[in-house]
Design a protein around this motif. Structure first.
Motif, PDB file in Angstrom:
ATOM      1  N   GLU A   1       5.296   5.101  10.043  1.00 29.64           N
ATOM      2  CA  GLU A   1       3.838   5.225  10.050  1.00 29.64           C
ATOM      3  C   GLU A   1       3.236   4.441  11.221  1.00 29.64           C
ATOM      4  O   GLU A   1       2.311   4.910  11.878  1.00 29.64           O
ATOM      5  CB  GLU A   1       3.256   4.733   8.722  1.00 29.64           C
ATOM      6  CG  GLU A   1       1.782   5.071   8.562  1.00 29.64           C
ATOM      7  CD  GLU A   1       1.327   4.862   7.144  1.00 29.64           C
ATOM      8  OE1 GLU A   1       1.010   5.861   6.487  1.00 29.64           O
ATOM      9  OE2 GLU A   1       1.287   3.698   6.687  1.00 29.64           O
ATOM     10  N   GLU A   2       3.789   3.271  11.502  1.00 28.36           N
ATOM     11  CA  GLU A   2       3.304   2.476  12.639  1.00 28.36           C
ATOM     12  C   GLU A   2       3.694   3.134  13.963  1.00 28.36           C
ATOM     13  O   GLU A   2       2.933   3.149  14.914  1.00 28.36           O
ATOM     14  CB  GLU A   2       3.893   1.069  12.572  1.00 28.36           C
ATOM     15  CG  GLU A   2       3.344   0.242  11.427  1.00 28.36           C
ATOM     16  CD  GLU A   2       4.089  -1.058  11.190  1.00 28.36           C
ATOM     17  OE1 GLU A   2       3.668  -1.807  10.301  1.00 28.36           O
ATOM     18  OE2 GLU A   2       5.111  -1.319  11.868  1.00 28.36           O
ATOM     19  N   ARG A   3       4.896   3.708  14.013  1.00 30.57           N
ATOM     20  CA  ARG A   3       5.410   4.317  15.232  1.00 30.57           C
ATOM     21  C   ARG A   3       4.700   5.629  15.566  1.00 30.57           C
ATOM     22  O   ARG A   3       4.324   5.870  16.708  1.00 30.57           O
ATOM     23  CB  ARG A   3       6.908   4.574  15.076  1.00 30.57           C
ATOM     24  CG  ARG A   3       7.567   5.222  16.291  1.00 30.57           C
ATOM     25  CD  ARG A   3       9.035   5.507  16.062  1.00 30.57           C
ATOM     26  NE  ARG A   3       9.763   4.276  15.831  1.00 30.57           N
ATOM     27  CZ  ARG A   3      10.830   4.173  15.043  1.00 30.57           C
ATOM     28  NH1 ARG A   3      11.310   5.230  14.415  1.00 30.57           N
ATOM     29  NH2 ARG A   3      11.441   3.027  14.887  1.00 30.57           N
ATOM     30  N   TYR A   4       4.541   6.491  14.561  1.00 31.68           N
ATOM     31  CA  TYR A   4       4.025   7.843  14.813  1.00 31.68           C
ATOM     32  C   TYR A   4       2.594   8.067  14.337  1.00 31.68           C
ATOM     33  O   TYR A   4       1.979   9.066  14.686  1.00 31.68           O
ATOM     34  CB  TYR A   4       4.916   8.878  14.122  1.00 31.68           C
ATOM     35  CG  TYR A   4       6.376   8.816  14.512  1.00 31.68           C
ATOM     36  CD1 TYR A   4       6.774   8.915  15.841  1.00 31.68           C
ATOM     37  CD2 TYR A   4       7.360   8.675  13.544  1.00 31.68           C
ATOM     38  CE1 TYR A   4       8.106   8.865  16.185  1.00 31.68           C
ATOM     39  CE2 TYR A   4       8.699   8.619  13.882  1.00 31.68           C
ATOM     40  CZ  TYR A   4       9.064   8.716  15.215  1.00 31.68           C
ATOM     41  OH  TYR A   4      10.381   8.664  15.549  1.00 31.68           O
TER      42      TYR A   4
ATOM     43  N   LEU B   1      13.808   1.915   2.060  1.00 32.76           N
ATOM     44  CA  LEU B   1      13.078   3.159   2.307  1.00 32.76           C
ATOM     45  C   LEU B   1      11.609   2.891   2.613  1.00 32.76           C
ATOM     46  O   LEU B   1      11.038   3.484   3.536  1.00 32.76           O
ATOM     47  CB  LEU B   1      13.196   4.099   1.106  1.00 32.76           C
ATOM     48  CG  LEU B   1      14.565   4.730   0.886  1.00 32.76           C
ATOM     49  CD1 LEU B   1      14.591   5.487  -0.437  1.00 32.76           C
ATOM     50  CD2 LEU B   1      14.938   5.649   2.026  1.00 32.76           C
ATOM     51  N   MET B   2      10.988   1.987   1.884  1.00 36.58           N
ATOM     52  CA  MET B   2       9.579   1.644   2.135  1.00 36.58           C
ATOM     53  C   MET B   2       9.431   1.047   3.535  1.00 36.58           C
ATOM     54  O   MET B   2       8.482   1.351   4.254  1.00 36.58           O
ATOM     55  CB  MET B   2       9.069   0.661   1.082  1.00 36.58           C
ATOM     56  CG  MET B   2       8.878   1.242  -0.293  1.00 36.58           C
ATOM     57  SD  MET B   2       7.592   2.505  -0.362  1.00 36.58           S
ATOM     58  CE  MET B   2       8.601   3.933  -0.608  1.00 36.58           C
ATOM     59  N   SER B   3      10.368   0.199   3.919  1.00 31.77           N
ATOM     60  CA  SER B   3      10.329  -0.387   5.256  1.00 31.77           C
ATOM     61  C   SER B   3      10.428   0.706   6.330  1.00 31.77           C
ATOM     62  O   SER B   3       9.705   0.680   7.329  1.00 31.77           O
ATOM     63  CB  SER B   3      11.466  -1.399   5.416  1.00 31.77           C
ATOM     64  OG  SER B   3      11.487  -1.919   6.720  1.00 31.77           O
TER      65      SER B   3
ATOM     66  N   ILE C   1       8.198  16.931   6.986  1.00 35.01           N
ATOM     67  CA  ILE C   1       8.990  15.757   6.590  1.00 35.01           C
ATOM     68  C   ILE C   1       8.143  14.508   6.410  1.00 35.01           C
ATOM     69  O   ILE C   1       8.670  13.405   6.327  1.00 35.01           O
ATOM     70  CB  ILE C   1      10.153  15.487   7.566  1.00 35.01           C
ATOM     71  CG1 ILE C   1       9.649  15.217   8.978  1.00 35.01           C
ATOM     72  CG2 ILE C   1      11.164  16.620   7.511  1.00 35.01           C
ATOM     73  CD1 ILE C   1      10.716  14.688   9.933  1.00 35.01           C
ATOM     74  N   VAL C   2       6.808  14.674   6.364  1.00 32.86           N
ATOM     75  CA  VAL C   2       5.954  13.537   6.032  1.00 32.86           C
ATOM     76  C   VAL C   2       6.100  13.291   4.534  1.00 32.86           C
ATOM     77  O   VAL C   2       5.966  14.196   3.725  1.00 32.86           O
ATOM     78  CB  VAL C   2       4.490  13.801   6.418  1.00 32.86           C
ATOM     79  CG1 VAL C   2       3.586  12.679   5.927  1.00 32.86           C
ATOM     80  CG2 VAL C   2       4.361  13.948   7.927  1.00 32.86           C
ATOM     81  N   CYS C   3       6.398  12.069   4.185  1.00 31.39           N
ATOM     82  CA  CYS C   3       6.696  11.711   2.795  1.00 31.39           C
ATOM     83  C   CYS C   3       5.446  11.720   1.918  1.00 31.39           C
ATOM     84  O   CYS C   3       4.439  11.148   2.335  1.00 31.39           O
ATOM     85  CB  CYS C   3       7.343  10.331   2.759  1.00 31.39           C
ATOM     86  SG  CYS C   3       8.021   9.924   1.143  1.00 31.39           S
TER      87      CYS C   3
ATOM     88  N   GLY D   1       0.820  -1.209   0.000  1.00 25.75           N
ATOM     89  CA  GLY D   1       0.000   0.000   0.000  1.00 25.75           C
ATOM     90  C   GLY D   1       0.853   1.258   0.000  1.00 25.75           C
ATOM     91  O   GLY D   1       0.578   2.210  -0.733  1.00 25.75           O
ATOM     92  N   MET D   2       1.904   1.259   0.808  1.00 18.95           N
ATOM     93  CA  MET D   2       2.807   2.417   0.864  1.00 18.95           C
ATOM     94  C   MET D   2       3.500   2.594  -0.479  1.00 18.95           C
ATOM     95  O   MET D   2       3.590   3.713  -0.998  1.00 18.95           O
ATOM     96  CB  MET D   2       3.828   2.232   1.983  1.00 18.95           C
ATOM     97  CG  MET D   2       4.858   3.350   2.107  1.00 18.95           C
ATOM     98  SD  MET D   2       4.157   4.900   2.702  1.00 18.95           S
ATOM     99  CE  MET D   2       3.977   4.538   4.443  1.00 18.95           C
ATOM    100  N   LEU D   3       3.980   1.513  -1.050  1.00 20.40           N
ATOM    101  CA  LEU D   3       4.654   1.591  -2.345  1.00 20.40           C
ATOM    102  C   LEU D   3       3.703   2.112  -3.425  1.00 20.40           C
ATOM    103  O   LEU D   3       4.081   2.975  -4.228  1.00 20.40           O
ATOM    104  CB  LEU D   3       5.206   0.221  -2.746  1.00 20.40           C
ATOM    105  CG  LEU D   3       5.926   0.163  -4.088  1.00 20.40           C
ATOM    106  CD1 LEU D   3       7.122   1.100  -4.099  1.00 20.40           C
ATOM    107  CD2 LEU D   3       6.346  -1.262  -4.406  1.00 20.40           C
TER     108      LEU D   3
END
Length: 171
Positions: free
Chosen positions: A38-41, A30-32, A61-63, A4-6
């Motif tokens: 995303e899981e942390r914050y 980078l995806m990892s 700095i949100v991608c 999903g992120m990719l």
């Protein structure tokens, strides 16, 4: 890696005429990192920068970060090299990209991270202490508004320098 992120990053690259880094191993790392952040914050902050854990502080700095377009245009890649220009995608070497994020934001994120890791401050305390520091900044060239402690170094819309930002209030 999160597909999903990719897919989100691929779609964003296509919409902005950028390319994702063609090095599959590097791209997977980078995806990892994005998925971990995303899981942390709760948001995908750049895996190559120190995030504070407070979204309003880290909004820049949100991608894809707000510095990406200027970095890709000037250097051929964004700071972490997730997004690259066509020339880099096709094999042109890229030099390290200098940090555009205001140094004050980076220092505060590092300090907050250190205090949180040492247990000297809880996340709730940090959020309370930092919440009052956020200002609304207006680009005097194009009217772009952003809420953060410091104005961005470059307007993500019109590319005006930091000096063209002013504090904005309704009153």
């Amino acid at each position: 890696m999160s597909e999903g992120m990719l897919a989100r990053m691929q779609r964003d690259a296509e919409e902005t005429s950028c390319f994702l880094n063609p090095d599959k191993g590097f791209l997977d790392e980078l995806m990892s990192g994005l998925v971990t952040n995303e899981e942390r914050y709760g948001y995908g902050s750049c895996p190559c920068r120190v995030a504070s854990g407070i979204e309003s502080y880290d909004a820049d700095i949100v991608c894809p970060c707000e510095y990406r377009d200027a970095d890709v245009a000037e250097f051929g890649a964004c700071f972490c090299a997730l997004f690259v220009s066509k020339k880099v995608y096709e094999g042109m070497e890229v030099d390290p990209v200098p940090e555009r994020r205001p140094i004050e934001a980076t220092e505060e994120a590092e300090k907050a991270t250190e205090l949180l890791e040492k247990g000297e401050m809880s996340m709730a305390e940090f959020k309370t202490a930092s919440a009052g520091d956020v200002q609304v900044w207006r680009c005097s060239v194009c009217g772009y508004l952003c809420a953060r402690k410091y104005p961005p170094n470059v307007c993500p819309i019109c590319k005006a320098p930091r000096e063209r930002f002013e504090r904005f209030s309704l009153g």
